[in-house]
Enzyme design. Structure first.
Site, short mmCIF file in Angstrom:
data_model
loop_
_atom_site.label_atom_id
_atom_site.label_comp_id
_atom_site.label_asym_id
_atom_site.label_seq_id
_atom_site.Cartn_x
_atom_site.Cartn_y
_atom_site.Cartn_z
N CYS A 1 55.69 67.35 36.26
CA CYS A 1 54.91 66.86 37.38
C CYS A 1 55.05 67.79 38.57
O CYS A 1 56.14 67.98 39.10
CB CYS A 1 55.34 65.45 37.77
SG CYS A 1 54.39 64.83 39.14
N GLY B 1 42.19 61.93 30.74
CA GLY B 1 42.64 61.35 32.00
C GLY B 1 41.53 61.28 33.01
O GLY B 1 40.78 60.31 33.10
N ASN C 1 45.54 65.79 42.59
CA ASN C 1 46.23 64.56 42.95
C ASN C 1 47.66 64.88 43.33
O ASN C 1 48.29 65.78 42.78
CB ASN C 1 46.18 63.52 41.82
CG ASN C 1 47.30 63.70 40.82
OD1 ASN C 1 48.44 63.29 41.06
ND2 ASN C 1 46.99 64.34 39.71
N LEU D 1 54.36 60.50 41.84
CA LEU D 1 55.03 59.59 40.89
C LEU D 1 55.33 58.22 41.47
O LEU D 1 56.37 57.63 41.16
CB LEU D 1 56.31 60.23 40.34
CG LEU D 1 56.15 61.29 39.26
CD1 LEU D 1 57.50 61.56 38.60
CD2 LEU D 1 55.14 60.90 38.20
N THR E 1 49.02 68.99 34.71
CA THR E 1 48.17 69.62 35.73
C THR E 1 48.77 70.93 36.25
O THR E 1 49.97 71.15 36.13
CB THR E 1 48.00 68.67 36.93
OG1 THR E 1 49.30 68.33 37.41
CG2 THR E 1 47.27 67.40 36.53
N SER F 1 48.81 59.78 30.85
CA SER F 1 49.71 59.12 31.79
C SER F 1 49.21 59.23 33.23
O SER F 1 48.76 60.29 33.66
CB SER F 1 51.10 59.74 31.69
OG SER F 1 51.98 59.10 32.59
N LYS G 1 56.04 66.53 27.44
CA LYS G 1 54.82 66.98 28.11
C LYS G 1 55.12 68.23 28.93
O LYS G 1 55.85 68.18 29.91
CB LYS G 1 54.29 65.87 29.02
CG LYS G 1 52.94 66.20 29.64
CD LYS G 1 52.30 64.96 30.22
CE LYS G 1 50.95 65.22 30.82
NZ LYS G 1 50.36 63.96 31.33
C1 LIG Z 1 45.82 60.55 39.44
C2 LIG Z 1 46.63 61.19 38.36
C3 LIG Z 1 47.93 60.76 38.14
C4 LIG Z 1 48.70 61.33 37.15
N1 LIG Z 1 49.97 60.89 36.93
C5 LIG Z 1 50.69 61.40 35.91
C6 LIG Z 1 51.97 60.89 35.60
O1 LIG Z 1 52.47 59.97 36.22
N2 LIG Z 1 52.64 61.44 34.56
C7 LIG Z 1 52.13 62.45 33.81
O2 LIG Z 1 52.78 62.91 32.87
N3 LIG Z 1 50.91 62.96 34.08
C8 LIG Z 1 50.19 62.46 35.10
N4 LIG Z 1 48.93 62.96 35.36
C9 LIG Z 1 48.42 64.06 34.52
C10 LIG Z 1 47.52 63.53 33.41
O3 LIG Z 1 48.24 62.69 32.55
C11 LIG Z 1 46.90 64.68 32.60
O4 LIG Z 1 47.90 65.34 31.88
C12 LIG Z 1 46.21 65.68 33.49
O5 LIG Z 1 45.50 65.01 34.51
C13 LIG Z 1 45.24 66.61 32.75
O6 LIG Z 1 44.31 65.90 32.00
P1 LIG Z 1 42.85 65.45 32.57
O7 LIG Z 1 42.18 66.68 33.07
O8 LIG Z 1 42.19 64.83 31.39
O9 LIG Z 1 43.11 64.47 33.66
C14 LIG Z 1 48.16 62.38 36.36
C15 LIG Z 1 46.86 62.80 36.58
C16 LIG Z 1 46.08 62.23 37.56
C17 LIG Z 1 44.70 62.71 37.77
#
Ligand SMILES: Cc1cc2nc3c(=O)[nH]c(=O)nc-3n(C[C@H](O)[C@H](O)[C@H](O)COP(=O)(O)O)c2cc1C
Ligand SMILES: Cc1cc2nc3c(=O)[nH]c(=O)nc-3n(C[C@H](O)[C@H](O)[C@H](O)COP(=O)(O)OP(=O)(O)OC[C@H]3O[C@@H](n4cnc5c(N)ncnc54)[C@H](O)[C@@H]3O)c2cc1C
Ligand SMILES: Cc1cc2nc3c(=O)[nH]c(=O)nc-3n(C[C@H](O)[C@H](O)[C@H](O)COP(=O)(O)OP(=O)(O)OC[C@H]3O[C@@H](n4cnc5c(N)ncnc54)[C@H](O)[C@@H]3O)c2cc1C
Ligand SMILES: Cc1cc2nc3c(=O)[nH]c(=O)nc-3n(C[C@H](O)[C@H](O)[C@H](O)COP(=O)(O)O)c2cc1C
Ligand code: FES
Ligand code: FES
Lengths: 315, 229, 315, 229
Positions: free
Chosen positions: A130, A265, A69, A73, A193, A21, A165
């Protein structure tokens, strides 16, 4: 040909690689760069009841092997999501999981109900984690009761698979995970994160307009992997791993730790082809090792560890 | 199109790609980038052996609007900002439009001699340095102001450079009743509008530099808050 | 010549770079590789009442920009520390901070008293945050009351500066920090390692014998930096930053976020000269920027952020 | 001294140095390493241009004991394990001691031809491969066992290689009443005994490979638990 499909309670994915997401927007933004036929599903940007403007810029900062980041939202809100974004996403050749977040259980209920009743939505992911929004001392993601309330509310509103989540930012993810499952979660994403920050030495200011943001990417991987190991041993619903997955090897570590699927992501940003490469790499690994189904990998490291421990005890 | 950028995987050790303006299109399937050394990404690029390959995404983003027929396009670049305007200048010259290109830097070393658009019939190039070591002494915005006093039939100001310079250039243009387009820079992740990471504040809310921009009408921008304060 | 000394309640260090507990052993192990005259202080390996064997190998695993360790607090125990290790460490040309950890408040009291009464010990650091030892659901590092009990006990036993080392593995570090300060801590270390793990794909086993370990190194930096920002705004004792510091720039980020000193650990492994290089780099930065004392950096980013916010509000 | 290792900063992107046995000392202030490509560290080392410099810490650790005067030293290497014994073999030969060197690998490709100790009067070299593609077919421990049946005046077994091979070699040596020294590998952080990260299990508790080792008397080791199970 190894069978690479995986099952998340009530939902069969053609492969275990799901796009996380917030990183692919509502889907179409990446349609020219990602062949959606290669991914198991995508999770759309978390939406809230009302549109959100998000945080002031700068919203991104790179760190050692990671990304911060603080999008805050930003999203179009429920109404435009349903009327504009979801119909577009529904055209993509993959499964759609809709992510929602509310400020109260009632909002979670409304959101889960509204997105869950759409045919295009194959599962609802609720985001209680978040780090850019809430600021209480004991946030809901660290609070089993608050989590149960939110999940109960969402559960009452939809029969679609309900995915919760979690956040890595707790000393006791097990209690939160158990609360979520107890309240009806069909699967858990472990995890979102971690809060983090950087300082821009030239400006002598926090690099992010919001000061802190969420750490994602490679740096996060060992933290979330440990949580997958912990949670997947304790709950009997599928765990979807997330955090720094960029290669098939990373994904295999998550599967062997107990994940049933993984989310990718941040890795998309450097290489939109990463998800397809991960799927390919998993399939190759299966072929080379004679594995026939993904199930053979899920939790394999725990089984092997168990075997070693028993062997030593027997010696 | 002039104004667009490419998103470059400078190093596998980095988490993000790095955006660079298309600074010229010497021939089919080929493009020029002008890259200033700043941090790890640009350093890694600079260390690449000739002929090595990097992954490039794009071109991405929107582009500059053409000026009124026959009127003079006024291009204002601060330092490496010339990279964002070079292709535009060349295209204008190619189309036979009159171009006034103003380039400023703090010192003579900041001016990238060999990298200026190829001099040509239609282009007038003027330089400024803060310390007066080359060209007019003062900021490029002062140079712009003095030119706007006297240039005939000016069409529009096109500006690229550091935030403070853009703000000032926009103010000068507006004072002279001229429209002004600026090319903005923000750290980018996706480059496609998906992540909402690269926003700037405008009168109509936050807009992404990667997909709503990187070219913005200066009149739309809120220079308060964020890096453009 | 800029003044690079820094003050931690009751202790003036010739520079703000301290070597982190567990990474230089008791000190002499690194005597041939580190010029101890260049560092502000060293923190000795955390000792416990009884000697500890530590965890089964493998105890180390590298991750993206990070390191996992599961040493399991192997140490010689209080008696040998006092009789053998401390006298040797006392010969080194730097200040000695002794780190201790107990299982109960009474043990913390005994340990802090016993090391605190030695002249060679300039301060006592109590480690409530080692992720390799305790396994309760709500560990002491996430529990303000448990923390207060431990700190109160240690405080009662020594008049030496008492430093409490917090964990990043909590959603509410502020409550823990306040509890520690309320119970008499003179300074806080923010923070120790985060729990994490890796899987060895060849062996199909957790890379660490103990399964999980503590994540340190660059990967950890943004997480702990955010905590320093948060804690240093809330408490009125000095905060010592720790987590992934390898360069002068890293150290300056921590200082600007609000740290009064920094600890360097993992970076020593790649470059035992890192602490000296950090001190040199900080001094150079001060010279180039006309800073006369370290104080000018401490919390600078917060002040600048405040200024910006006020400026925008005024516009 | 043979058995010691150096700790090499293979890449600035990595968190840890990488330990390698001193495989020879061709002249003053110079040493040979034999490095098998395994992961990022060894790959980065291999990519270094000739003449480039890397930071090397050491020599570190303890060393092999000399054999009884006049008796034959039996060196047993599995694969890249030859790197840990090469210097030892050369020193023994230099000192005029008789040396029997057994080197095994899974296949012919696993045997590092050019990298064996320089053949010389005092050394006997025998090879084995699991698949029989070169030398005797079978494991190097089987080769060891067959030699121990007939070698005259054996002094001691010196072994270096993968964990399972070391365990087996030690068992074979013990069966023949011979002392056996093994060179162990563990992931290392400090390399100085400070961090307690590189331990192995022995009859006297955990010992560090970097400062108590890397050479251990096989009789002291508990091959149970850990990688040597
Ligand atoms: C730019 C950005 C925006 C994100 N926005 C959301 C979000 O709106 N909702 C959510 O549940 N996670 C959000 N995440 C978290 C990611 O879905 C993911 O769980 C997290 O980044 C860890 O995985 P990754 O290391 O593969 O990015 C966001 C991550 C990034 C980098
Ligand atoms: C649309 C667009 C076009 C651009 N065109 C050019 C160009 O033609 N030539 C050129 O040299 N540069 C251009 N830039 C800026 C370029 O992207 C950055 O200089 C580059 O990303 C820095 O990477 P680095 O790894 O070397 O520096 P880093 O180590 O990432 O950072 C060094 C410094 O640069 C700042 N920075 C990093 N990324 C950006 C960014 N995307 N925008 C602004 N500041 C940044 C950081 O905050 C930091 O202060 C452009 C940026 C955008 C958004
Ligand atoms: C005392 C000692 C002497 C050594 N001598 C030599 C030598 O002469 N020549 C040689 O080629 N190798 C030697 N090794 C092994 C060498 O250190 C590793 O192969 C190297 O560190 C791998 O680094 P990498 O980045 O390429 O692999 P990584 O990407 O770090 O790891 C690849 C694989 O190797 C394993 N590994 C990593 N580090 C070690 C280690 N220190 N010991 C054992 N396994 C490890 C990992 O678990 C992983 O499975 C020695 C090790 C020790 C402890
Ligand atoms: C091998 C190793 C052993 C450690 N042992 C201890 C310890 O005994 N006590 C303690 O308080 N912290 C211990 N730590 C944590 C460090 O002191 C430090 O807080 C942490 O590693 C983060 O800083 P760094 O990234 O600079 O290493 C240890 C860290 C490492 C890597
Ligand atoms: S970089 Fe993702 S929206 Fe612009
Ligand atoms: S590597 Fe630190 S004790 Fe051996």
């Amino acid at each position: 040909m190894p069978d690479i499909t995986t099952k998340i309670t009530g939902l069969t994915l053609r492969n275990p690689v799901v796009l996380a997401s917030g990183t692919v927007g509502y889907g179409p933004e990446y349609a020219e760069l990602i062949d959606y036929e290669t991914v198991g599903a995508i999770v759309t940007k978390t939406i809230t009841r009302e549109p959100r403007e998000g945080n002031p810029p700068p919203r991104l900062a790179e760190t050692h092997a990671g990304l911060l980041n603080a999008i805050g939202l930003e999203n179009v809100g429920l109404r435009r999501f349903l009327s504009e974004k979801l119909p577009e996403a529904a055209e993509l050749p993959t499964e759609i999981i809709a992510s929602v977040a509310g400020g109260t259980p009632a909002e979670f209920c409304e959101l889960a109900g509204a997105v869950g009743e759409r045919d295009a939505v194959r599962a609802v992911e609720i985001n209680i984690s978040c780090p850019n929004v809430r600021r209480e001392r004991r946030p809901v993601w660290d609070d089993p009761e608050g989590t149960a309330a939110v999940v109960t509310a969402a559960r009452s509103a939809t029969k679609k698979p309900l995915i919760v989540k979690l956040s890595p930012n707790t000393a006791d993810i097990l209690s939160v995970a158990e609360a979520a499952v107890g309240a009806g979660a069909d699967a858990l994403v472990v995890a979102n994160t971690m809060p983090g920050m950087r300082i821009d030495l030239e400006k002598r200011l926090p690099a992010l307009g919001n000061v802190t943001g969420g750490l994602s990417g490679h740096a996060l991987m060992p933290i979330n992997l440990a949580l997958v190991w912990k949670v997947s041993a304790a709950v009997d619903v599928p765990v979807i791993g997330s955090g720094g997955i960029a290669t098939a090897e990373d994904a295999l570590e998550f599967l062997m730790a107990g994940a049933t699927a993984v989310q990718v992501g941040t890795a998309l940003f450097l290489d939109p082809g990463a998800p397809a490469a991960i799927v390919w790499g998993i399939r190759e690994h299966m072929r080379m090792n004679g594995a026939e189904t993904i199930d053979e990998y899920i939790g394999l490291a725990r089984e092997e560890k168990q075997r070693c421990t028993e062997k030593i005890a027997a010696d | 199109m002039p104004g667009q950028f490419v998103h470059v995987a400078a190093s596998e050790e980095l988490t993000l790609r790095r955006p660079f303006s298309v600074a010229g299109v010497p021939r089919e399937r080929s493009l020029d980038l002008l890259v200033e050394l700043r941090g790890k990404g640009t350093r890694t690029l600079a260390e690449q052996a000739e002929g090595s390959s990097v992954s490039v995404m794009g071109p991405l983003g929107n582009w500059f609007s053409p000026p009124r027929e026959g009127a003079t396009a006024i291009l204002v670049a601060g330092g490496i900002g010339v990279a964002g305007l070079r292709y535009l200048a060349e295209e204008f010259v190619h189309d036979g439009r009159p171009v006034l290109l103003l380039v400023g830097a703090r010192t003579r070393e900041g001016l990238l001699d060999g990298l200026m658009p190829r001099p040509n019939g239609g282009i007038t190039l003027e330089l400024s340095t803060d310390d007066g070591s080359t060209g007019t002494a003062g900021t490029v915005c002062e140079l712009l102001a003095s030119h706007l006093e006297r240039v005939e039939n000016p069409a529009r100001v096109y500006a690229c450079g550091p935030p403070a310079m853009l703000k000032e250039a926009a103010a000068v243009a507006l004072r002279h009743g001229l429209p002004c387009e600026v090319l903005l820079e923000e750290i980018m992740a996706c480059g496609t509008g998906a992540c909402r990471g690269c926003v700037v504040n405008t009168k109509h809310g936050y807009k992404t530099v990667c997909s709503d921009g990187p070219v913005f009408d200066a009149a739309e921008l809120l220079f308060e808050g964020g890096p453009y304060a």
